[in-house]
Design a protein around this motif. Sequence first.
Motif, PDB file in Angstrom:
ATOM      1  N   TYR A   1       6.425   7.036  -6.346  1.00 33.61           N
ATOM      2  CA  TYR A   1       5.994   6.518  -5.052  1.00 33.61           C
ATOM      3  C   TYR A   1       6.526   7.408  -3.920  1.00 33.61           C
ATOM      4  O   TYR A   1       7.609   7.977  -4.012  1.00 33.61           O
TER       5      TYR A   1
ATOM      6  N   ASN B   1       5.281   6.013   3.124  1.00 33.42           N
ATOM      7  CA  ASN B   1       4.046   5.924   3.893  1.00 33.42           C
ATOM      8  C   ASN B   1       4.180   6.701   5.194  1.00 33.42           C
ATOM      9  O   ASN B   1       5.262   6.749   5.794  1.00 33.42           O
TER      10      ASN B   1
ATOM     11  N   LYS C   1       0.822  -1.222   0.000  1.00 30.21           N
ATOM     12  CA  LYS C   1       0.000   0.000   0.000  1.00 30.21           C
ATOM     13  C   LYS C   1       0.849   1.263   0.000  1.00 30.21           C
ATOM     14  O   LYS C   1       0.580   2.228   0.720  1.00 30.21           O
ATOM     15  N   GLN C   2       1.895   1.238  -0.827  1.00 28.85           N
ATOM     16  CA  GLN C   2       2.782   2.388  -0.940  1.00 28.85           C
ATOM     17  C   GLN C   2       2.047   3.528  -1.637  1.00 28.85           C
ATOM     18  O   GLN C   2       1.415   3.337  -2.668  1.00 28.85           O
ATOM     19  N   ARG C   3       2.096   4.701  -1.068  1.00 28.05           N
ATOM     20  CA  ARG C   3       1.434   5.864  -1.665  1.00 28.05           C
ATOM     21  C   ARG C   3       2.072   6.200  -3.004  1.00 28.05           C
ATOM     22  O   ARG C   3       3.306   6.108  -3.155  1.00 28.05           O
ATOM     23  N   CYS C   4       1.260   6.597  -3.980  1.00 31.55           N
ATOM     24  CA  CYS C   4       1.799   6.907  -5.306  1.00 31.55           C
ATOM     25  C   CYS C   4       0.928   7.927  -6.015  1.00 31.55           C
ATOM     26  O   CYS C   4      -0.195   8.233  -5.587  1.00 31.55           O
ATOM     27  N   SER C   5       1.455   8.467  -7.093  1.00 29.23           N
ATOM     28  CA  SER C   5       0.688   9.363  -7.956  1.00 29.23           C
ATOM     29  C   SER C   5       1.188   9.171  -9.385  1.00 29.23           C
ATOM     30  O   SER C   5       2.312   8.716  -9.607  1.00 29.23           O
TER      31      SER C   5
END
Length: 330
Positions: A317, A320, A305-309
């Motif tokens: 990435y 967290n 559940k690594q934050r990304c855009s």
Amino acid sequence: MIEKERFLPIRIQKNHALLKRIAKNHPKRLNIESDQTRRLAGYKGEQAIDFHLSKLPEKEFLIFHDLRLSSGKHFFQIDTLILNSAFVLILEVKNYGGTLYFDPDFNQLIQTNSKGEVKGYPNPIEQTRVQCSEMKKWLLKRNINIPIEFFIIISKPSTILKTAPGHAKMLQRVLHVQFLLKSMEKIKAAHKKEVLSPKDMKKISRSILKEHTPKNFDILKHYEISRSDIQTGVICKVCSSYPMKRHYGTWCCTKCKTKDKSAHITALKDIFLLNNSSPLSNQQICKFLHIPSGDIAKKLLSASKQRCSGSKKGRVYFPNTDYQQIKDLE
């Protein structure tokens, strides 16, 4: 009630990640280890007050640990801030041992440890008075005028406190941790007029939490360490060797044969800490983890559940937020 918990400072986490990934004989290693030892001792000292603060009536006090706020021109840091309806209390915690001499002539703190070694430090009394002044400015900007008190807390009960003859008053604000609650009772007795309603206190709490700004910095730049000095790969938690190899959905240690499906989680944390928490591409993460396939990296990042855009090749990435919410090193 604890409004902001105490977590392991990000600087300690960055030092830890760096020490794991530079050579044992690296010329900067001793400097980093020395800094880490000092910071860990400071963190341990700050933790020493938590037991005592846990005895306070929850409905009367709001407690904030490790704050960094701005009064306008610059930031100021507070180890622990305690908010009451009648007063604000700032605690500056020191984990110094041996004998502490508060020198009124040169306005400094002189420590003599058990080995007879002497060290000088800035006077923490003056340091905390500055914090009080900055906190007062912060509150006045919000039309809040409330008394602000402070204590210098010495976390080691065995530490001896001294000052020059005739200057005992100087140490009224300095006390061992076991006397904190008793001293707070005196502060409470001196400030009986309520300035803040429960609603006001909650409003201030929201503002403090919103404006708290953790300090971030480039650890490699700070120590002048080249990125080429950083040893990459997933580290085995059992024998500390690396790089582990990815094989049939798990990580395998080539030395002790340990298998660990989630070993990459710590390595991901390391790369973000050492990269100043900047966004990273799939390719950069593949290179650091020694993964040959971008698809494998994508699956691992998604599972953690690594934050990304962004999307496709433009996806990056981010670390967290739970990386900053740990209380002890691994």
